[in-house]
Design a protein around this motif. Sequence first.
Motif, mmCIF file in Angstrom:
data_model
loop_
_atom_site.group_PDB
_atom_site.id
_atom_site.type_symbol
_atom_site.label_atom_id
_atom_site.label_comp_id
_atom_site.label_asym_id
_atom_site.label_seq_id
_atom_site.Cartn_x
_atom_site.Cartn_y
_atom_site.Cartn_z
ATOM 1 N N GLY A 6 5.363 -54.747 32.317
ATOM 2 C CA GLY A 6 4.096 -54.603 31.610
ATOM 3 C C GLY A 6 2.927 -54.576 32.558
ATOM 4 O O GLY A 6 3.068 -54.762 33.764
ATOM 5 N N LEU A 7 1.766 -54.349 32.003
ATOM 6 C CA LEU A 7 0.529 -54.317 32.769
ATOM 7 C C LEU A 7 0.098 -55.747 33.076
ATOM 8 O O LEU A 7 -0.025 -56.567 32.165
ATOM 9 C CB LEU A 7 -0.554 -53.593 31.966
ATOM 10 C CG LEU A 7 -1.929 -53.485 32.601
ATOM 11 C CD1 LEU A 7 -1.864 -52.621 33.853
ATOM 12 C CD2 LEU A 7 -2.920 -52.893 31.608
ATOM 13 N N TRP A 40 0.206 -61.027 25.039
ATOM 14 C CA TRP A 40 1.011 -60.090 24.273
ATOM 15 C C TRP A 40 1.822 -60.791 23.201
ATOM 16 O O TRP A 40 2.246 -60.159 22.235
ATOM 17 C CB TRP A 40 1.899 -59.265 25.201
ATOM 18 C CG TRP A 40 1.074 -58.337 26.030
ATOM 19 C CD1 TRP A 40 0.872 -58.401 27.370
ATOM 20 C CD2 TRP A 40 0.293 -57.232 25.581
ATOM 21 N NE1 TRP A 40 0.020 -57.394 27.780
ATOM 22 C CE2 TRP A 40 -0.348 -56.664 26.694
ATOM 23 C CE3 TRP A 40 0.074 -56.666 24.327
ATOM 24 C CZ2 TRP A 40 -1.192 -55.568 26.596
ATOM 25 C CZ3 TRP A 40 -0.770 -55.569 24.235
ATOM 26 C CH2 TRP A 40 -1.388 -55.038 25.360
ATOM 27 N N GLU A 43 0.615 -60.069 19.707
ATOM 28 C CA GLU A 43 0.697 -58.712 19.147
ATOM 29 C C GLU A 43 1.704 -58.678 18.003
ATOM 30 O O GLU A 43 2.841 -59.131 18.150
ATOM 31 C CB GLU A 43 1.104 -57.723 20.235
ATOM 32 C CG GLU A 43 1.249 -56.306 19.766
ATOM 33 C CD GLU A 43 -0.013 -55.730 19.148
ATOM 34 O OE1 GLU A 43 0.050 -55.256 18.006
ATOM 35 O OE2 GLU A 43 -1.065 -55.750 19.811
ATOM 36 N N TYR A 49 3.158 -51.139 22.783
ATOM 37 C CA TYR A 49 3.332 -50.726 24.167
ATOM 38 C C TYR A 49 1.983 -50.598 24.863
ATOM 39 O O TYR A 49 0.940 -50.508 24.231
ATOM 40 C CB TYR A 49 4.106 -49.405 24.262
ATOM 41 C CG TYR A 49 3.401 -48.206 23.658
ATOM 42 C CD1 TYR A 49 2.624 -47.376 24.459
ATOM 43 C CD2 TYR A 49 3.512 -47.902 22.320
ATOM 44 C CE1 TYR A 49 1.978 -46.277 23.916
ATOM 45 C CE2 TYR A 49 2.876 -46.811 21.777
ATOM 46 C CZ TYR A 49 2.106 -45.989 22.573
ATOM 47 O OH TYR A 49 1.469 -44.907 22.040
ATOM 48 N N SER A 50 2.032 -50.619 26.183
ATOM 49 C CA SER A 50 0.876 -50.341 27.027
ATOM 50 C C SER A 50 1.156 -49.036 27.749
ATOM 51 O O SER A 50 2.308 -48.652 27.934
ATOM 52 C CB SER A 50 0.675 -51.457 28.066
ATOM 53 O OG SER A 50 0.388 -52.667 27.427
ATOM 54 N N ASN A 71 -8.347 -49.514 28.173
ATOM 55 C CA ASN A 71 -7.924 -49.378 26.788
ATOM 56 C C ASN A 71 -7.509 -50.761 26.302
ATOM 57 O O ASN A 71 -6.667 -51.409 26.915
ATOM 58 C CB ASN A 71 -6.758 -48.386 26.706
ATOM 59 C CG ASN A 71 -6.155 -48.306 25.325
ATOM 60 O OD1 ASN A 71 -5.552 -49.259 24.840
ATOM 61 N ND2 ASN A 71 -6.295 -47.166 24.687
ATOM 62 N N ARG A 73 -6.084 -52.938 22.930
ATOM 63 C CA ARG A 73 -5.485 -52.878 21.599
ATOM 64 C C ARG A 73 -6.282 -53.765 20.645
ATOM 65 O O ARG A 73 -6.727 -54.849 21.036
ATOM 66 C CB ARG A 73 -4.040 -53.363 21.655
ATOM 67 C CG ARG A 73 -3.142 -52.516 22.534
ATOM 68 C CD ARG A 73 -1.761 -53.132 22.624
ATOM 69 N NE ARG A 73 -1.121 -53.169 21.314
ATOM 70 C CZ ARG A 73 -0.287 -52.242 20.855
ATOM 71 N NH1 ARG A 73 0.016 -51.196 21.600
ATOM 72 N NH2 ARG A 73 0.251 -52.348 19.657
ATOM 73 N N GLN A 118 -2.867 -49.194 17.212
ATOM 74 C CA GLN A 118 -1.628 -48.435 17.107
ATOM 75 C C GLN A 118 -1.213 -48.379 15.648
ATOM 76 O O GLN A 118 -1.064 -49.410 14.996
ATOM 77 C CB GLN A 118 -0.538 -49.095 17.959
ATOM 78 C CG GLN A 118 0.777 -48.353 17.933
ATOM 79 C CD GLN A 118 1.845 -49.037 18.763
ATOM 80 O OE1 GLN A 118 1.555 -49.846 19.633
ATOM 81 N NE2 GLN A 118 3.088 -48.717 18.497
#
Length: 123
Positions: A6-7, A40, A43, A49-50, A71, A73, A118
Amino acid sequence: MAKVTGLGGVFYVVKDPASTRSWYRDVLGIDGEYGPQLNWSEETGDSPYSLISHFGDDAYIKPGAGGFMINLRVDDLDGFVAQLKARDVAVLDSVDEGYGKFAWLLDPDGVKIELWQQCAAPD
């Protein structure tokens, strides 16, 4: 085999880090010890997803400064945009693409922020 999962963060230089962190806390509602922190585990979307996306020019990033965009979410784009407008935060534009809803604003350093809800799981 080891893999990227992940980021880990976005790091960039600003003139007044404390002021920028305050803006992210006060306007976007994200805070943390070292800067805005996203957990996360909070979420709730379907297959979240990233994305790391590459562009051949900066047209999509404009009017943001620095050649990049962040960006973030959100769980309810319409509600979040309403909150921003109630605080007199300028929202540049918004659009519903079917797979997701998007809105854009600039942070106090001119970095473009893309808000994304999303609406569909990735193919």
